[in-house]
Each structure stands twice: as C-alpha cells, then as structure tokens.
Motif scaffolding. Sequence first.
Motif, short mmCIF file in Angstrom:
data_model
loop_
_atom_site.label_atom_id
_atom_site.label_comp_id
_atom_site.label_asym_id
_atom_site.label_seq_id
_atom_site.Cartn_x
_atom_site.Cartn_y
_atom_site.Cartn_z
N ILE A 412 38.24 26.12 27.98
CA ILE A 412 39.32 25.46 27.22
C ILE A 412 38.80 24.19 26.57
N GLU A 413 39.50 23.76 25.53
CA GLU A 413 39.24 22.43 24.98
C GLU A 413 40.43 21.56 25.37
N ALA A 414 40.14 20.49 26.11
CA ALA A 414 41.22 19.63 26.62
C ALA A 414 41.23 18.30 25.89
N THR A 415 42.43 17.83 25.58
CA THR A 415 42.60 16.48 25.00
C THR A 415 43.30 15.63 26.05
N ILE A 416 42.70 14.51 26.39
CA ILE A 416 43.27 13.63 27.42
C ILE A 416 43.48 12.24 26.82
N TYR A 417 44.70 11.71 26.99
CA TYR A 417 45.00 10.33 26.60
C TYR A 417 45.09 9.50 27.87
N VAL A 418 44.39 8.38 27.92
CA VAL A 418 44.41 7.61 29.15
C VAL A 418 44.23 6.12 28.85
N PRO A 419 44.96 5.23 29.56
CA PRO A 419 44.72 3.79 29.37
C PRO A 419 43.28 3.45 29.78
N ASP A 420 42.75 2.45 29.11
CA ASP A 420 41.35 2.05 29.29
C ASP A 420 40.86 1.92 30.72
N GLU A 421 41.70 1.28 31.58
CA GLU A 421 41.20 0.94 32.92
C GLU A 421 40.94 2.16 33.79
N TYR A 422 41.50 3.33 33.43
CA TYR A 422 41.29 4.53 34.26
C TYR A 422 40.21 5.46 33.67
N LEU A 423 39.55 5.02 32.61
CA LEU A 423 38.63 5.91 31.89
C LEU A 423 37.46 6.38 32.77
N GLY A 424 36.84 5.42 33.51
CA GLY A 424 35.66 5.76 34.32
C GLY A 424 35.90 6.91 35.29
N PRO A 425 36.92 6.79 36.19
CA PRO A 425 37.16 7.88 37.15
C PRO A 425 37.51 9.21 36.48
N ILE A 426 38.17 9.15 35.30
CA ILE A 426 38.54 10.41 34.63
C ILE A 426 37.30 11.07 34.00
N TYR A 451 37.32 17.16 25.83
CA TYR A 451 36.35 17.80 26.73
C TYR A 451 36.46 19.31 26.65
N GLU A 452 35.34 19.99 26.78
CA GLU A 452 35.36 21.44 26.99
C GLU A 452 35.17 21.67 28.48
N LEU A 453 36.07 22.46 29.07
CA LEU A 453 36.06 22.67 30.53
C LEU A 453 36.24 24.15 30.85
N PRO A 454 35.65 24.64 31.96
CA PRO A 454 35.95 26.02 32.38
C PRO A 454 37.37 26.06 32.95
#
Length: 606
Positions: A412-426, A451-454
């Motif tokens: 799949i191709e995934a689109t993720i929106y996330v606030p800056d402070e959580y970017l590293g763990p994601i 991201y492309e993910l299985p």
Amino acid sequence: MTELSKIRNFSIIAHIDHGKSTLADRLIQRTGGLSEREMSSQVLDNMDIEKERGITIKAQTVRLDYTAKDGQAYILNLMDTPGHVDFAYEVSRSLAACEGALLVVDAAQGVEAQTLANVYQSIEHDHEIVPVINKIDLPAAEPDKVKAEIEDIIGLPADDAVLASAKSGIGIDEILEAIVHKIPPPKGDRDAPLKAMLVDSWYDPYLGVVILIRVIDGVIKKGQSIKFMQAGTQHLVDRVGAFRPKIETLPELGPGEVGFITAQIKEIAQTRVGDTITDVKRPAAEALAGFKEVQPVVFCGLFPVDAADFEKLRESISKLRLNDASFSFEMESSAALGFGFRCGFLGLLHLEIIQERLTREYDLDLITTAPSVVYRLHLRHTKDEAAKTIELHNPADMPDPNRIESIEEPWIEATIYVPDEYLGPILKLCQDRRGIQKNLTYVAGRAQLTYELPLNEVVFDFYDRLKSISRGYASFDYHQIGHREGDLVKMNILVNAEAVDALSMIVHRSQAEARGRHMCERLKDLIPRHLFKIPIQAAIGGKVIARETIAALRKDVTAKCYGGDATRKRKLLEKQKEGKKRMREYGSVSIPQEAFIAALRMGDES
C-alpha cells in the motif's frame, strides 16, 4: 418533471469527526426535510455503531427543497458518503453521481489524511468544490490558518470559504446559497435511452433490495423492464421514489435526479455498486465507465466460543451479507477451534464493524483468528502439475514450500499527517514495518509522510500503534499499489510437538524470530500448567526458531516418607519420573478458549 437547471447534486467530504453528519442534520432541518419533533442527531447514520464512533458506514442520500434568496426553488440532492478508506470504491461511485462537493474542514484540527484522499477523488471527477470551515465557535478554532492549509496542501482557493458551525447553526444559509450558485446543474438528455448508475443498495425486510440510483439520461418509472449491464440480469421496477429523508413515492425519475427503485430483488449480490441500469427494450449503447468488482483485502476466521452457537453464527452472517455485498464468507473447520467461517473484508475497519455487529446485534461470543491478506503464490512445474499462480487466503492452506517458486504480497501507499514532535517515533514505526519512505514535507507545523508499506504489516496493529505513539494526533490513509515479491515464510506454533492450525501465520523471514518468540512467551503465560512439561515452539518448516517451556506441576510423592532409608525416596522419585515421561507421550494439552482469544487479540503489542 424537474428542470435540470434547478437540480444540484452534491456530497460532503470530510475526515472522521469533522462534523459531516451534523452539517447534514442542519441542512435537512433548515430546508424542512423533517419537523423539529422527528429530528434526531446524525439523522443519516442508521446504525448505533455509526453514531457511537462518529463514522458513516453506508452511503445515504436525501432530497431537499430549497428556495434561494433570489426566489427560485431548487432541488438539492445530498449524498452522504462514508469517509473511511475501506469504503473508497463506494465513495468514488457516490462522487461520480454528483457535480460538486462541500469540503468540510475542522477549524481546530485542519486538513487530515482522509480529507485529502477524498478531495483528490472529487477533483478527478471534475467537481466544483466549496470549502466549509466548520466548528468556528470552538475556543481552539483558527479559521485563517485552516484557509492557508487548504490553499497550501490541496491547492484550492479558500478566500471565499464559508465559515460555519454545524452544531450552533452558524453559516447554514451561506452554505445553501453557495451550493446553489457555485455547484453546476447536472447534464442529461430526457429523450435518450435510459442510463442510470447504481450508487448503493441495501436490504429492507419489507421492500426487498432497495437500490439507490442517479439517472444520467432517459427516464425510469414504475412498471418498466430494466437491465443491469454488468450483471446481465433483468428486473421489473415496482416502486420509484426519493428520500426526504422519509420515503416518498414518485411517478418517475428523470435525468440528473437521484432517488431509489425497488424491483423485487431478493439478493443484494445481484446489485453491484457502479453497475449501469438501462431499459430492456431500448438499451444504452455502452455502460458507464469506472465499474469494478469489489474484492476482499483482509481475511480472517470467525469461530463461536461455544460450539453450540455455530448455526446461530451461520444465520447471523447470512443476514449481514444481505446488507453488505462486499463481505464474503465460506465454511472452514479447525482442529483447535471447531467449525467456523473464513470471512473476507474490505479492510480492518470493515472487519471490526462486522465483528462488533455480530457481537451486539446477534449476541454472539466470537474468536477471531489473526487477520491475513491475500498472497499470490507462483508454483513450480512438477511432473504431476503444470506451473501456475494461486491466491492464498488462509495460511493453513499453504502448499509444500518445495513447490513454491515465489510469494507476492500486497503493498500500500500510506499518507500520514502528524505533528512535528511525534515524527521520530512514527518514522521508526514505519521502518520497523519494512516501510519505504517516498516523501516527507512540512505544512503549517505538521509533517506529511508518504510511505510504501506491506499490507501484511499494517493489518496487525499498525493503526493502534500509530494512534498511541502520536496520542491520537496522527491521521492515516492508504490505497493499494499492487503485489510485490517478498521473502515470506509460514510460521507454525507447536504445543507439545503438535501444530495448532489456528495460530499459524505468514511472516517475513526477517521478523519471524521476533514474532515467534513473542507468541511463545504469550502462550506460556496463557496455557495452564499440566502434570507434565509442555514445550511451546515456533517453527518454520522443520526448523524451530523460538521455544518456551511450561514447567510441570509436581506432586510431592515423598511426603509420606518419615525418615528411613534414602533409597526408598529415590525409588518413588524414579517411578514418578517414568510416569511423567509416559504422560508426556500420551497426554494431550488442553488450551483454554481464553488463551486462544488472548493469543489472537488483534493488537500485536510487540
């Protein structure tokens, strides 16, 4: 007969919980669709689950009469669509039935992943899009920032976006005026052969299958013989009408109109979303573009906790299938869990909803096996069989590894929106799940990740992990991009040297050991101790990759010896040892249902 210039067909695009259903309620109330007494919140969401979770599962439609400020009377057809990615095909058909859309964005949260996915679909259909910034009465509302986001992320001009609060009723008149003046009227030829799109269908116990349609050309009326062009079946129309949102029977539906028909159809499987309806005597030359068969993406086994409930489960699943043609099932049996069904779903939310409806509406206790995706196996040529490609839905059915040339898994191709402070763990979460980063951009203090993910890695617990890492602030949307070859293996779980079919799974070789160890540790805590030692192993073929041992319960056989010769005690212990050895050979391990339920819990917790 309604003039085409006086009809407006539109849908509402929004992320989950941005106020789409509340806005639909206000529009119905404002145009007099329902009286104050008949009104309830989320009028178009019929199911309890829809109201509780704040999601729309089935597409609904409502016809509204509106007299604009210039004195002209208009008919507005509102198509309320599901927002979740699992129902993306239904959304695309609903959007194809419209000429415009209201883009509803929460003034406090801004543009989210699903908003983006659906708005791009809407742009592909050449829609006129009216931005609406909702919830402006919240203390955290930032309408100007959201306007800038709409312009930066989506590329739509947002200067004249309507500022509204559906809950408080602010801006409802402005929205209705914008629908009338900005969204174009439909096109269509009344004298051409009938061509109508099947937008959705559901089963009604009194009327049979109710079919929601949008007429493109021609006219459909009671008593007419119609044909479904993709399904190839013929039916006689016995009722034509529209929802206001109460059912209203009409003499006919003409070009540009949205309404429903019934035709004494008993099986929802005959009415496929996106099919073209035409007249038997004077058929259309060609079907409408964009039709595709809906294929299940995720499979899992559903078994009753109490074997006596099997017939009840069969009946309940059949009833749910009446209302959901995208849900498929076939019978299967498991040595560990008894009789049950192998079911196919459009995605994880679809699986959860079906499972929850079975538990609630039909009062069933269920065990759900680990969800798996559809793998494509390329088999080698042997002297008995030619080389061929097969689809694998159930890990237990995997053929002999020597026969397999290669295995492909869906990506799949995934689109993720996330606030800056959580970017590293994601980013770490996506890397751990074998993700390939395609893009990373920043908009208004938030990161947009592609991201492309299985899909195999996502069906376990990806969404839950994403939400817990980001404290609920990340939004996630995906679409399938086809199959890719992977180094995949079948992992068996052996309890006392016997394979437990319900726990077998297909995993990537690089993660097999970690997943196997995790499963063994979990089962060690869940399976009660017996009078003999029980080994729990995870194995790929004949190779054991992880092991845990449940210690034996020990009876104190020397308790009756008071003093005396030590050889007497030794003799009793030797005898016990022999008995335990024999017991281990012949004893069977009973795994309690609770252990299965806990081991198969969808959250992988690793």
